[in-house]
Design an enzyme around this catalytic site. Structure first.
Site, PDB file in Angstrom:
ATOM      1  N   GLU A 363       4.044   1.209  14.005  1.00  0.00           N
ATOM      2  CA  GLU A 363       4.271   1.697  13.195  1.00  0.00           C
ATOM      3  C   GLU A 363       4.474   0.097  12.984  1.00  0.00           C
ATOM      4  O   GLU A 363       4.825  -0.794  11.799  1.00  0.00           O
ATOM      5  CB  GLU A 363       6.163   1.628  12.911  1.00  0.00           C
TER       6      GLU A 363
HETATM    7  N1  CAA Z   1       3.149  -0.260  -0.435  1.00  0.00           N
HETATM    8  C1  CAA Z   1       2.144  -0.255  -1.734  1.00  0.00           C
HETATM    9  N2  CAA Z   1       0.584  -0.454  -1.338  1.00  0.00           N
HETATM   10  C2  CAA Z   1       0.301  -0.720  -0.514  1.00  0.00           C
HETATM   11  C3  CAA Z   1       1.270  -1.770   0.387  1.00  0.00           C
HETATM   12  C4  CAA Z   1       2.748  -1.304   0.601  1.00  0.00           C
HETATM   13  N3  CAA Z   1       2.950  -1.500   1.542  1.00  0.00           N
HETATM   14  N4  CAA Z   1       0.154  -1.983   1.323  1.00  0.00           N
HETATM   15  C5  CAA Z   1      -1.085  -2.220   1.006  1.00  0.00           C
HETATM   16  N5  CAA Z   1      -1.227  -1.387  -0.229  1.00  0.00           N
HETATM   17  C6  CAA Z   1      -2.183  -0.383  -0.572  1.00  0.00           C
HETATM   18  C7  CAA Z   1      -2.726  -1.806  -0.796  1.00  0.00           C
HETATM   19  O1  CAA Z   1      -3.253  -2.383  -2.629  1.00  0.00           O
HETATM   20  C8  CAA Z   1      -4.204  -1.302  -1.175  1.00  0.00           C
HETATM   21  O2  CAA Z   1      -4.289  -0.885  -2.855  1.00  0.00           O
HETATM   22  P1  CAA Z   1      -5.471  -1.175  -3.539  1.00  0.00           P
HETATM   23  O3  CAA Z   1      -6.514  -1.324  -2.755  1.00  0.00           O
HETATM   24  O4  CAA Z   1      -5.123   0.222  -5.317  1.00  0.00           O
HETATM   25  O5  CAA Z   1      -4.591  -1.863  -4.023  1.00  0.00           O
HETATM   26  C9  CAA Z   1      -4.348  -0.506  -0.372  1.00  0.00           C
HETATM   27  O6  CAA Z   1      -3.391  -0.180  -0.125  1.00  0.00           O
HETATM   28  C10 CAA Z   1      -4.955  -0.453   0.981  1.00  0.00           C
HETATM   29  O7  CAA Z   1      -4.404  -2.655   1.104  1.00  0.00           O
HETATM   30  P2  CAA Z   1      -5.485  -3.151   1.947  1.00  0.00           P
HETATM   31  O8  CAA Z   1      -6.416  -4.051   0.660  1.00  0.00           O
HETATM   32  O9  CAA Z   1      -4.596  -4.452   1.909  1.00  0.00           O
HETATM   33  O10 CAA Z   1      -5.738  -2.736   3.020  1.00  0.00           O
HETATM   34  P3  CAA Z   1      -6.464  -4.077   4.395  1.00  0.00           P
HETATM   35  O11 CAA Z   1      -7.787  -2.613   4.888  1.00  0.00           O
HETATM   36  O12 CAA Z   1      -6.235  -5.198   4.096  1.00  0.00           O
HETATM   37  O13 CAA Z   1      -5.249  -3.080   5.210  1.00  0.00           O
HETATM   38  C11 CAA Z   1      -2.872  -3.547   6.108  1.00  0.00           C
HETATM   39  C12 CAA Z   1      -3.532  -2.570   5.160  1.00  0.00           C
HETATM   40  C13 CAA Z   1      -1.418  -3.191   5.944  1.00  0.00           C
HETATM   41  C14 CAA Z   1      -3.168  -3.980   7.356  1.00  0.00           C
HETATM   42  C15 CAA Z   1      -3.090  -1.656   6.509  1.00  0.00           C
HETATM   43  O14 CAA Z   1      -3.934  -0.833   7.461  1.00  0.00           O
HETATM   44  C16 CAA Z   1      -1.319  -1.580   7.962  1.00  0.00           C
HETATM   45  O15 CAA Z   1      -0.535  -1.597   7.325  1.00  0.00           O
HETATM   46  N6  CAA Z   1      -2.180  -1.153   8.668  1.00  0.00           N
HETATM   47  C17 CAA Z   1      -1.118  -0.260  10.422  1.00  0.00           C
HETATM   48  C18 CAA Z   1      -1.039   0.571  10.544  1.00  0.00           C
HETATM   49  C19 CAA Z   1       0.247   1.575  10.566  1.00  0.00           C
HETATM   50  O16 CAA Z   1       1.557   0.575  10.918  1.00  0.00           O
HETATM   51  N7  CAA Z   1       0.152   2.530  11.421  1.00  0.00           N
HETATM   52  C20 CAA Z   1       1.702   2.858  12.391  1.00  0.00           C
HETATM   53  C21 CAA Z   1       1.247   3.559  12.528  1.00  0.00           C
HETATM   54  S1  CAA Z   1       2.031   5.266  12.264  1.00  0.00           S
HETATM   55  C22 CAA Z   1       3.257   5.303  13.929  1.00  0.00           C
HETATM   56  O17 CAA Z   1       3.149   4.517  14.736  1.00  0.00           O
HETATM   57  C23 CAA Z   1       4.563   5.639  13.621  1.00  0.00           C
HETATM   58  C24 CAA Z   1       4.902   6.786  14.905  1.00  0.00           C
HETATM   59  O18 CAA Z   1       5.377   7.712  15.637  1.00  0.00           O
HETATM   60  C25 CAA Z   1       6.659   5.860  15.719  1.00  0.00           C
END
Ligand code: CAA
Length: 380
Positions: A363
């Site tokens: 996550e």
């Molecule tokens: N709420 C709403 N929108 C969001 C957001 C949030 N919390 N965070 C990002 N966004 C939106 C941004 O506004 C952007 O949209 P716009 O272009 O329209 O403004 C879009 O998402 C992309 O965001 P970024 O440009 O910031 O993207 P990025 O590539 O630079 O990085 C990141 C984003 C935060 C690193 C994201 O990729 C991330 O969270 N990565 C980790 C993924 C993760 O947590 N995976 C877990 C897998 S699930 C799991 O583990 C479950 C399980 O089985 C236990």
């Protein structure tokens, strides 16, 4: 500021504590060794309302606040982190996502069964080449009129084999990047949907983690969650709540290890006295307790933010980052306090140490939490 818990919170804590002690503790070592899913216990958790705690009662949930959920997650995780990750995914990634963003039809058809534990859910974002870099989705959901045609592979999916309903994130319009991603509800057993082999893991071995393969799976259009292209934001918004669940899990793992270490230090003797009377051990306990208290405050703050309707992207990332480090540090020290016995399965702390590690990875890794926190700090 009032730091006391309500009567209801205390009742939930006691119910979760009793369930963990009576139903999860027996067999926890064996399930870990054999990588056995706690099917019977998860069924009971559904019946007791632990799988849809925050869902509106009209959809079969408990209608509780996020703090109640965090408290229950801590108690379950003290004893069995494999059971608590099943609980966390179903509550905060699947039920929450569907209740907040699903259509009324989707809620009636899917959420009502997930909230009661009749069916189990999985959240499918990660791919072989898109873990932290979640916008790089390779799975495709091509628009073919009444259906999407789903193709691709998902990796490390919690509840992968035991789930009934899967929320799958996939790319529909490649040219639009993350604005072209959709979230789809997929049912187990649909033609072309194959469950890959179970992963052999370091920790949380009782939970089942699989890859999933989609080969031309037909997904009806009405199974898309939200507007066209909302899938990536759906995943991000849902994960912010999921991180409160995992932060609570990390807190529980730490607290469980601390409890065991404290009790052990009061009975184990060395150099003519119980080892807790040696400052080397007493100071470790003081550090462990202080860190756990700090983690609990951060977890409760994130839960409170969500319950108040405040933005909780940052507070959930802070809670997860800190609590997962505390889980790692505390479990390592708990093994150390147990000495040779700490390295032996029957004392439980080696399992908690192995379980702790995943809380820094899934996550959103600790590094991803730092991206979320630092971007939040530097915004404006
Ligand atoms: N709420 C709403 N929108 C969001 C957001 C949030 N919390 N965070 C990002 N966004 C939106 C941004 O506004 C952007 O949209 P716009 O272009 O329209 O403004 C879009 O998402 C992309 O965001 P970024 O440009 O910031 O993207 P990025 O590539 O630079 O990085 C990141 C984003 C935060 C690193 C994201 O990729 C991330 O969270 N990565 C980790 C993924 C993760 O947590 N995976 C877990 C897998 S699930 C799991 O583990 C479950 C399980 O089985 C236990």
């Amino acid at each position: 500021m009032d730091f006391s818990l309500t009567e209801e919170h205390l009742m939930i804590r006691d119910a979760a504590r009793d369930f963990a002690k009576n139903e999860l503790l027996p067999g926890v070592i064996e399930r870990d060794t054999k990588q056995e899913f706690p099917a019977q216990q998860i069924k009971m958790m559904g019946e007791l309302g632990f799988l849809g705690m925050m869902v509106d009662p009209k959809y079969g949930g408990g209608g509780m606040d996020t703090l109640s959920y965090a408290i229950a997650m801590e108690e379950i995780s003290k004893i069995d982190a494999s059971a608590s990750v099943v609980m966390s995914v179903n509550n905060s990634l699947v039920c929450y996502g569907l209740e907040k963003y699903g259509t009324e039809e989707q809620k009636q058809k899917y959420l009502t069964k997930l909230a009661t534990g009749e069916k189990l859910g999985a959240f499918c974002l990660s791919e072989p080449e898109a873990g932290s870099d979640a916008t790089s989705q390779k799975t495709t959901a091509i628009d073919k009129g009444d259906n999407f045609i789903l193709n691709g592979t998902k990796n490390w999916i919690t509840n992968g084999g035991n789930a009934d309903y899967y929320l799958v994130i996939a790319q529909t319009h490649k040219e639009k990047g993350h604005h072209g991603i959709n979230a789809l509800i997929v049912e187990k057993g649909w033609e072309g949907f194959e469950i890959g082999p179970k992963e052999d893991k370091l920790g949380i071995r009782g939970s089942d983690t699989h890859s999933l393969i989609f080969n031309d799976v037909k997904v009806p259009k009405e199974n898309r969650i939200g507007e066209d292209g909302f899938g990536f934001k759906f995943a991000m918004k849902t994960l912010s709540g999921g991180r409160i669940g995992i932060a609570s899990q990390a807190l529980g793992i730490a607290a469980g290890a601390y409890d065991l270490a404290r009790e052990y230090s009061k009975v184990r003797k060395a150099f003519g006295t119980e080892i807790c009377n040696h400052q080397a051990i007493a100071f470790k306990l003081a550090d462990m307790h202080t860190n756990i208290e700090a983690a609990r405050h951060l977890v409760y703050k994130a839960a409170w933010d969500k319950d108040q309707g405040n933005n909780y992207d940052m507070s959930s990332a802070i809670a997860k980052l800190f609590a997962s480090q505390v889980a790692m540090d505390t479990t390592v020290e708990a093994v150390q306090i147990h000495g040779g016995n700490g390295y032996v399965k029957e004392y439980h702390v080696e399992r908690l140490m192995r379980d702790a590690k995943i809380t820094q990875i899934y996550e959103g890794t600790s590094e991803i939490q730092k991206i979320v926190i630092s971007r939040g700090l530097l915004r404006d």
